[in-house]
Design a protein around this motif. Sequence first.
Motif, mmCIF file in Angstrom:
data_model
loop_
_atom_site.group_PDB
_atom_site.id
_atom_site.type_symbol
_atom_site.label_atom_id
_atom_site.label_comp_id
_atom_site.label_asym_id
_atom_site.label_seq_id
_atom_site.Cartn_x
_atom_site.Cartn_y
_atom_site.Cartn_z
ATOM 1 N N ALA A 81 0.874 -1.175 0.000
ATOM 2 C CA ALA A 81 0.000 0.000 0.000
ATOM 3 C C ALA A 81 0.914 1.229 0.000
ATOM 4 O O ALA A 81 1.943 1.241 0.693
ATOM 5 C CB ALA A 81 -0.865 -0.004 1.255
ATOM 6 N N ARG A 191 15.633 7.489 4.611
ATOM 7 C CA ARG A 191 14.816 7.280 3.405
ATOM 8 C C ARG A 191 13.918 6.056 3.541
ATOM 9 O O ARG A 191 13.058 5.811 2.694
ATOM 10 C CB ARG A 191 15.724 7.115 2.185
ATOM 11 C CG ARG A 191 16.104 8.455 1.575
ATOM 12 C CD ARG A 191 16.605 8.216 0.162
ATOM 13 N NE ARG A 191 18.038 8.177 0.169
ATOM 14 C CZ ARG A 191 18.809 9.220 -0.146
ATOM 15 N NH1 ARG A 191 18.265 10.346 -0.501
ATOM 16 N NH2 ARG A 191 20.106 9.135 -0.109
ATOM 17 N N ASN A 192 14.138 5.309 4.596
ATOM 18 C CA ASN A 192 13.281 4.150 4.844
ATOM 19 C C ASN A 192 12.204 4.458 5.875
ATOM 20 O O ASN A 192 11.640 3.552 6.496
ATOM 21 C CB ASN A 192 14.129 2.941 5.262
ATOM 22 C CG ASN A 192 14.862 2.355 4.070
ATOM 23 O OD1 ASN A 192 14.473 2.609 2.927
ATOM 24 N ND2 ASN A 192 15.913 1.600 4.315
ATOM 25 N N GLU A 206 11.119 -1.414 4.395
ATOM 26 C CA GLU A 206 12.331 -2.232 4.212
ATOM 27 C C GLU A 206 12.606 -3.236 5.332
ATOM 28 O O GLU A 206 13.431 -3.008 6.203
ATOM 29 C CB GLU A 206 13.576 -1.340 4.061
ATOM 30 C CG GLU A 206 13.613 -0.683 2.717
ATOM 31 C CD GLU A 206 14.907 -0.965 1.955
ATOM 32 O OE1 GLU A 206 15.382 -0.062 1.301
ATOM 33 O OE2 GLU A 206 15.403 -2.113 2.033
#
Length: 334
Positions: A81, A191-192, A206
């Motif tokens: 999602a 960024r995760n 991740e």
Amino acid sequence: MLSGRPEIVAITPFTDEVWRVETADGRKMVVKQQLFGFLTQGKAYDLLTVEREVLGLLHEAGCPVPEVLGVDDDRQCIFFAWVGDDTLDDALQAGDTVLIGPAIEGLCTIERMCDRYAARLVSRVVPTAGRDELAAAWDATGVRAHEGLEQLSRRLGKSRDMAGAVLLLEKMHYWLAERPPSLGSTDYNARNVVVDPDGSRVRFIEFAKIGWDWTERRLVQYTTSMGSGRADGRMRSALHWDSALHYAEISGRADGARALDCHQIFFLLNGVAMLCASLDGGPRAEVLLARWREPAARLRQFAAMLSQALSADPVAAEFRDELRICLTSDGDRL
Ligand SMILES: Nc1ncnc2c1ncn2[C@@H]1O[C@H](COP(=O)(O)OP(=O)(O)OP(=O)(O)O)[C@@H](O)[C@H]1O
Ligand SMILES: [Mg+2]
């Protein structure tokens, strides 16, 4: 993956292997292709299986992670999602640090859940992130931190004698090594962490590779933006004294703020070592210097961040005191 087989109207890349897909009825999902997934097929640490299983149990338990919509084994793709277009890295670069609270709370919930399911998850640990591998990686981090310290002294501190600081660094290294690690993601950076469209919450992504690491090391790196690849990129962290205290409270770890403080020192000194090795023309220097622009300013930012205490840890305080000639709290004017 989406009910009713809606028509796809747009596919936008996030990276070379991750795309956002929009359908005519306004729904969005994310497709990630695991290029190296076929190498782990059939193994307990199969990337697609692990990501689906870990995200599945975390999502069900109410942790802030995206829902997995499905997996295509033949194409090594996983479908999630969509949970937002910006990451914590973007927010931090924009100077927005209000998400530190949700990030701390979110990570603590995830860590608690991974701990609850540890017996099941331990068989899924990727071979590079077992307990022995963590110990070896931590030793290497200590060696690099030492190099970073020498470089900092040489470049910013008129080659001061660092023997005292080295001993204190070793003390912190040993103390952190003795603290119990936990199971969780092995890929933790800002960024995760994806920011919700309304900007009020975050979700962690991740979980294809899980292994042992320290919660505080994960938190430091999840909440620090390196500004990589941006012309105006700078180091920005959302962790400060108050947020470190908040972490200690939420995690229930009395030594939590001290551990964050010490882990941040190792993280920053490793960054200094990498930057200086590149300035000396080391391997892959061009790649790193292209991502970390303005190396002199960045070195001063590392020094500025090193000078900022996250706790009253006496060893960290003495370490900063030893280093004071190299450190300033004003990274732009040093
Ligand atoms: N469910 C999601 N909703 C919104 N954005 C997402 C979602 N999943 C991934 N993204 C975006 O795509 C980017 C890359 O995704 P991800 O981190 O999963 O892959 P990666 O970093 O390429 O993987 P790896 O590190 O395994 O090579 C993220 O930084 C984020 O911007
Ligand atoms: Mg990523």
